[in-house]
Design an enzyme around this catalytic site. Structure first.
Site, PDB file in Angstrom:
ATOM      1  N   HIS A 150      -7.143   9.855  -2.148  1.00  0.00           N
ATOM      2  CA  HIS A 150      -6.777   9.723  -0.919  1.00  0.00           C
ATOM      3  C   HIS A 150      -7.654  10.256   0.291  1.00  0.00           C
ATOM      4  O   HIS A 150      -7.969   9.755   1.167  1.00  0.00           O
ATOM      5  CB  HIS A 150      -5.305  10.271  -0.803  1.00  0.00           C
ATOM      6  CG  HIS A 150      -4.311   9.784   0.282  1.00  0.00           C
ATOM      7  ND1 HIS A 150      -3.029   9.566   0.248  1.00  0.00           N
ATOM      8  CD2 HIS A 150      -4.733   9.309   1.505  1.00  0.00           C
ATOM      9  CE1 HIS A 150      -2.321   9.044   1.160  1.00  0.00           C
ATOM     10  NE2 HIS A 150      -3.601   8.746   2.126  1.00  0.00           N
ATOM     11  N   LYS A 161       1.494  -1.679   8.794  1.00  0.00           N
ATOM     12  CA  LYS A 161       3.002  -1.134   8.581  1.00  0.00           C
ATOM     13  C   LYS A 161       4.053  -1.495   9.261  1.00  0.00           C
ATOM     14  O   LYS A 161       3.666  -1.787  10.679  1.00  0.00           O
ATOM     15  CB  LYS A 161       2.782   0.521   8.528  1.00  0.00           C
ATOM     16  CG  LYS A 161       4.165   1.183   8.377  1.00  0.00           C
ATOM     17  CD  LYS A 161       4.825   1.570   9.620  1.00  0.00           C
ATOM     18  CE  LYS A 161       6.356   1.820   9.491  1.00  0.00           C
ATOM     19  NZ  LYS A 161       6.805   2.105  10.954  1.00  0.00           N
ATOM     20  N   ASP A 181       0.800  -1.245   0.167  1.00  0.00           N
ATOM     21  CA  ASP A 181      -0.098   0.098  -0.225  1.00  0.00           C
ATOM     22  C   ASP A 181       0.940   1.154  -0.081  1.00  0.00           C
ATOM     23  O   ASP A 181       1.801   1.521   0.995  1.00  0.00           O
ATOM     24  CB  ASP A 181      -1.025  -0.046   1.291  1.00  0.00           C
ATOM     25  CG  ASP A 181      -2.023   1.073   1.190  1.00  0.00           C
ATOM     26  OD1 ASP A 181      -2.646   1.289   0.381  1.00  0.00           O
ATOM     27  OD2 ASP A 181      -1.913   2.207   2.126  1.00  0.00           O
ATOM     28  N   LYS A 239       7.013 -10.527   9.742  1.00  0.00           N
ATOM     29  CA  LYS A 239       6.712 -11.686   9.517  1.00  0.00           C
ATOM     30  C   LYS A 239       5.691 -12.069  10.726  1.00  0.00           C
ATOM     31  O   LYS A 239       4.460 -12.983  10.167  1.00  0.00           O
ATOM     32  CB  LYS A 239       7.931 -12.494  10.204  1.00  0.00           C
ATOM     33  CG  LYS A 239       9.117 -13.029   9.160  1.00  0.00           C
ATOM     34  CD  LYS A 239      10.020 -13.778   9.537  1.00  0.00           C
ATOM     35  CE  LYS A 239      11.120 -14.106   8.829  1.00  0.00           C
ATOM     36  NZ  LYS A 239      12.435 -14.205   9.232  1.00  0.00           N
ATOM     37  N   PRO A 252      -4.532  -0.783  10.837  1.00  0.00           N
ATOM     38  CA  PRO A 252      -5.116  -2.073  11.784  1.00  0.00           C
ATOM     39  C   PRO A 252      -5.061  -2.459  12.942  1.00  0.00           C
ATOM     40  O   PRO A 252      -5.391  -3.063  13.476  1.00  0.00           O
ATOM     41  CB  PRO A 252      -4.784  -3.514  10.492  1.00  0.00           C
ATOM     42  CG  PRO A 252      -3.668  -2.723  10.010  1.00  0.00           C
ATOM     43  CD  PRO A 252      -3.665  -1.295   9.927  1.00  0.00           C
ATOM     44  N   LEU A 253      -3.505  -1.755  13.180  1.00  0.00           N
ATOM     45  CA  LEU A 253      -2.914  -1.983  14.730  1.00  0.00           C
ATOM     46  C   LEU A 253      -3.132  -0.668  15.547  1.00  0.00           C
ATOM     47  O   LEU A 253      -2.707  -0.519  16.691  1.00  0.00           O
ATOM     48  CB  LEU A 253      -1.335  -2.289  14.589  1.00  0.00           C
ATOM     49  CG  LEU A 253      -1.092  -3.336  13.730  1.00  0.00           C
ATOM     50  CD1 LEU A 253       0.427  -3.517  13.643  1.00  0.00           C
ATOM     51  CD2 LEU A 253      -1.597  -4.606  14.022  1.00  0.00           C
TER      52      LEU A 253
END
Ligand code: NAP
Length: 313
Positions: A114, A254, A47, A262, A206-207
């Site tokens: 955006h 990210k 992204d 990982k 997402p975190l």
């Protein structure tokens, strides 16, 4: 619950890889190796955005991956985004052209508006806002789709109302709306709207964007999330990402740290059981990115945060 969830099918008969590497605030000197490491780990989705200022370094990493035969172009899903100062129809192909040049690619898989906000050409920041003309900008995006510069079009930070307005006028409909989404901002209303209109929701931060200084993020410390993580034997970050996949949206974590890159991809061969998944719907909701920077008195700016999100706050 199927454990795989490697892809989501989109309306334009393509499949978006469910976990993409985010690159906002991925520093110069680190972003290239992060992209390289991620693709080696198995990520097939990156992204990007012109405003992140790192597309050139990402392009070098992609070229290396192609030259070394690690992947071929068609194996990857690359998203980028049109910044607010390039909304003028004549600037859209130029901006996308620059992105393609920097990324050393012939085409994107997805090009997004955006923000539903426009600033004067050549200016930076949000001090020089002018009124948007999304239908005109979208027409120029469609021309870029017609000429093959991008294979998909979408938007980012669009409310249900703004997305609905665009769907009414679009010849080529948006296939994705990329918005903030994590267990502490589950986007219940927008998710339903996207679903019923065939638009895939892609979840940014997402975190909960823990590294962003101006956001007060404690998404990964929420007691429900940490207790689910403990019960399934995974980290809070993995549970937050897996929750997204089970909700049916792609996630864009990210990281420039190889171990965390990982860790964030180890979300496929296990699942959150139904009872714990249901628990996560009890997490209190609050938007992190409220978009106050788009609210001011100048013409073209939003008059309030409510107006920006059309009440979805
Ligand atoms: P995020 O992915 O939610 O969080 C990134 C932060 O979490 C970084 O500080 C990272 O540090 C850390 N991190 C990564 N993996 C971790 C793990 N397993 N455990 C603990 N911490 C971890 O935040 P984001 O960058 O805001 O959002 C992700 C991507 O979404 C962006 O990079 C961008 O591509 C996209 N985005 C789009 C928009 C938009 O307007 N469309 C807005 C925001 C974001 P390290 O790098 O040190 O691991």
């Amino acid at each position: 619950m199927a454990t795989g969830i490697h892809f989501f099918d989109l309306k334009n008969n393509t499949r978006i890889p469910s976990v993409g590497l985010g690159t906002w605030q991925s520093e110069p000197g680190l972003v290239g190796q992060a992209v390289y490491a991620a693709v080696k780990v198995g990520y097939r989705h990156i992204d990007c955005a012109q405003i992140y200022g790192n597309e050139k370094e990402i392009g070098v990493a992609l070229k290396k991956l192609f030259d070394e035969g690690v992947v071929q172009r068609d194996d990857l899903w690359i998203t980028s985004k049109l910044w607010c100062n390039n909304h003028a129809p004549e600037d859209v192909p130029v901006s996308l052209g620059n992105t393609l040049k920097d990324l050393q690619l012939d085409y994107l898989n997805l090009y997004l508006i955006h923000w539903p906000a426009r600033t004067k050409k050549g200016t930076s920041g949000f001090g020089n806002m002018i009124p948007t003309d999304i239908p005109a900008t979208w027409k120029a995006m469609e021309a870029c789709h017609d000429n093959g510069m991008t294979r998909g079009l979408g938007v980012s930070n669009f409310s249900s109302k703004k997305l609905g307005d665009l769907l009414k006028v679009a010849r080529i409909p948006p296939i994705v709306n990329q918005v903030e989404c994590h267990p502490s901002w589950q986007q219940t209303k927008l998710r339903e709207f996207c679903k019923s209109n065939g638009v895939h929701l892609s979840g940014y931060s997402p975190l909960g964007s823990p590294g962003t200084k101006w956001l007060k993020s404690n998404v990964l410390q929420h007691p429900i999330l940490t207790s689910v993580a403990e019960k399934v034997g995974k980290t809070p970050a993995q549970v937050a990402l897996r929750w997204g996949l089970q909700m049916g949206h792609s996630v864009l974590p990210k990281s420039t740290n190889e171990a965390r890159i990982k860790e964030n991809f180890d979300v496929f061969d296990w699942s959150i059981p139904d009872d714990l998944f249901a628990e996560m719907s009890k997490i209190e909701q609050a938007r992190l990115v409220r978009g106050e920077f788009l609210v001011n008195d100048s013409s073209g700016a939003y008059k309030s945060v409510e107006e920006l999100w059309d009440g979805e706050i």
